[in-house]
Design a protein around this motif. Structure first.
Motif, PDB file in Angstrom:
ATOM      1  N   GLN A  21       0.815  -1.202   0.000  1.00  0.00           N
ATOM      2  CA  GLN A  21       0.000   0.000   0.000  1.00  0.00           C
ATOM      3  C   GLN A  21       0.856   1.262   0.000  1.00  0.00           C
ATOM      4  O   GLN A  21       0.341   2.351  -0.170  1.00  0.00           O
ATOM      5  CB  GLN A  21      -0.926  -0.003   1.211  1.00  0.00           C
ATOM      6  N   GLN A  22       2.139   1.114   0.172  1.00  0.00           N
ATOM      7  CA  GLN A  22       3.028   2.254   0.215  1.00  0.00           C
ATOM      8  C   GLN A  22       3.227   2.796  -1.190  1.00  0.00           C
ATOM      9  O   GLN A  22       3.465   2.045  -2.136  1.00  0.00           O
ATOM     10  CB  GLN A  22       4.369   1.820   0.811  1.00  0.00           C
ATOM     11  N   LYS A  23       3.129   4.118  -1.342  1.00  0.00           N
ATOM     12  CA  LYS A  23       3.316   4.737  -2.649  1.00  0.00           C
ATOM     13  C   LYS A  23       4.792   5.038  -2.849  1.00  0.00           C
ATOM     14  O   LYS A  23       5.434   5.630  -1.996  1.00  0.00           O
ATOM     15  CB  LYS A  23       2.500   6.026  -2.750  1.00  0.00           C
ATOM     16  N   ILE A  24       5.318   4.594  -3.988  1.00  0.00           N
ATOM     17  CA  ILE A  24       6.729   4.794  -4.294  1.00  0.00           C
ATOM     18  C   ILE A  24       6.828   5.501  -5.633  1.00  0.00           C
ATOM     19  O   ILE A  24       6.286   5.033  -6.632  1.00  0.00           O
ATOM     20  CB  ILE A  24       7.477   3.445  -4.344  1.00  0.00           C
ATOM     21  N   ASN A 130       4.091   6.475 -11.998  1.00  0.00           N
ATOM     22  CA  ASN A 130       4.002   7.610 -11.080  1.00  0.00           C
ATOM     23  C   ASN A 130       2.599   8.210 -11.075  1.00  0.00           C
ATOM     24  O   ASN A 130       2.088   8.597 -10.026  1.00  0.00           O
ATOM     25  CB  ASN A 130       5.042   8.668 -11.436  1.00  0.00           C
ATOM     26  N   LYS A 131       1.974   8.273 -12.239  1.00  0.00           N
ATOM     27  CA  LYS A 131       0.620   8.809 -12.325  1.00  0.00           C
ATOM     28  C   LYS A 131      -0.366   7.902 -11.587  1.00  0.00           C
ATOM     29  O   LYS A 131      -1.256   8.375 -10.884  1.00  0.00           O
ATOM     30  CB  LYS A 131       0.218   8.953 -13.791  1.00  0.00           C
ATOM     31  N   GLU A 132      -0.204   6.581 -11.731  1.00  0.00           N
ATOM     32  CA  GLU A 132      -1.071   5.631 -11.029  1.00  0.00           C
ATOM     33  C   GLU A 132      -0.882   5.710  -9.515  1.00  0.00           C
ATOM     34  O   GLU A 132      -1.817   5.471  -8.758  1.00  0.00           O
ATOM     35  CB  GLU A 132      -0.795   4.211 -11.511  1.00  0.00           C
ATOM     36  N   GLN A 133       0.322   6.044  -9.079  1.00  0.00           N
ATOM     37  CA  GLN A 133       0.609   6.167  -7.653  1.00  0.00           C
ATOM     38  C   GLN A 133       0.166   7.514  -7.092  1.00  0.00           C
ATOM     39  O   GLN A 133       0.227   7.735  -5.892  1.00  0.00           O
ATOM     40  CB  GLN A 133       2.112   5.980  -7.397  1.00  0.00           C
ATOM     41  N   GLY A 134      -0.245   8.425  -7.983  1.00  0.00           N
ATOM     42  CA  GLY A 134      -0.703   9.735  -7.523  1.00  0.00           C
ATOM     43  C   GLY A 134       0.360  10.807  -7.581  1.00  0.00           C
ATOM     44  O   GLY A 134       0.153  11.912  -7.102  1.00  0.00           O
ATOM     45  N   ARG A 152       2.893  21.780 -11.671  1.00  0.00           N
ATOM     46  CA  ARG A 152       1.759  20.991 -11.195  1.00  0.00           C
ATOM     47  C   ARG A 152       2.294  19.837 -10.350  1.00  0.00           C
ATOM     48  O   ARG A 152       3.070  19.016 -10.843  1.00  0.00           O
ATOM     49  CB  ARG A 152       1.001  20.483 -12.415  1.00  0.00           C
ATOM     50  N   LEU A 153       1.900  19.769  -9.097  1.00  0.00           N
ATOM     51  CA  LEU A 153       2.273  18.680  -8.204  1.00  0.00           C
ATOM     52  C   LEU A 153       0.997  18.088  -7.620  1.00  0.00           C
ATOM     53  O   LEU A 153       0.242  18.788  -6.962  1.00  0.00           O
ATOM     54  CB  LEU A 153       3.165  19.165  -7.052  1.00  0.00           C
ATOM     55  N   ASN A 154       0.764  16.819  -7.862  1.00  0.00           N
ATOM     56  CA  ASN A 154      -0.403  16.145  -7.293  1.00  0.00           C
ATOM     57  C   ASN A 154       0.078  15.033  -6.378  1.00  0.00           C
ATOM     58  O   ASN A 154       0.842  14.177  -6.792  1.00  0.00           O
ATOM     59  CB  ASN A 154      -1.279  15.546  -8.410  1.00  0.00           C
ATOM     60  N   PHE A 155      -0.370  15.049  -5.147  1.00  0.00           N
ATOM     61  CA  PHE A 155       0.001  14.006  -4.186  1.00  0.00           C
ATOM     62  C   PHE A 155      -1.247  13.374  -3.634  1.00  0.00           C
ATOM     63  O   PHE A 155      -2.239  13.945  -3.435  1.00  0.00           O
ATOM     64  CB  PHE A 155       0.849  14.564  -3.044  1.00  0.00           C
TER      65      PHE A 155
END
Length: 155
Positions: A21-24, A130-134, A152-155
């Motif tokens: 579940q950790q985003k990398i 990276n896009k799939e991870q947010g 643009r930074l999306n987290f």
């Protein structure tokens, strides 16, 4: 002892779930460099394991065809003074047939094409991961249409 065993068992069951579940975020440059060093490794780095293995296998087949046709021994028949014939195998100074030259050229061009394509594909795979991870980072025009760039930074 029982508490230790329960603790180890609990960690073995729940730790992989927490890691999954950790985003990398993956580095685009590293993905490209890995693909340049060895075809398909950038795709594996981006999480597209079977795609990377397929690219690696395709490159191995192309290399094998070229190496096999270039290094294939040729049979030469030699007759002695009594008329007995002997077959010997030679690797050097043998002329390749037109079919062999065409096979080498085709496999070499296919291998080169796959190699160049997979470098760009590795970049795309890393960005998609990276896009799939947010994680989405990019530059674009300002929303009001004025001059300048927006980050643009999306987290």
């Amino acid at each position: 002892m029982k508490k230790l065993l329960v603790g180890i068992l609990t960690a073995a069951i729940f730790a992989p779930m927490a890691w999954s579940q950790q985003k990398i975020q993956k580095d685009e440059t590293l993905g490209i460099l890995l693909s340049l060093s060895s075809p398909g490794i950038g795709q594996i780095y981006a999480g597209k394991t079977w795609r990377g293995v397929g690219i690696l296998a395709a490159e191995a087949v192309c290399f094998g065809v070229v190496a096999g046709l270039v290094q294939r021994p040729k049979k030469i028949e030699i007759k002695d003074v009594k008329g007995d014939s002997y077959d010997i195998m030679a690797n050097r100074n043998m002329k390749l047939s037109n079919g062999e030259i065409a096979g080498i050229a085709t496999a070499a061009l296919a291998g080169l094409g796959i190699y160049v394509w997979q470098v760009f594909d590795a970049r795309k795979c890393v960005n998609q991961h990276n896009k799939e991870q947010g994680f989405e980072v990019g530059l674009g025009a300002l929303p009001n249409g004025g001059g300048g760039l927006s980050l643009r930074l999306n987290f």
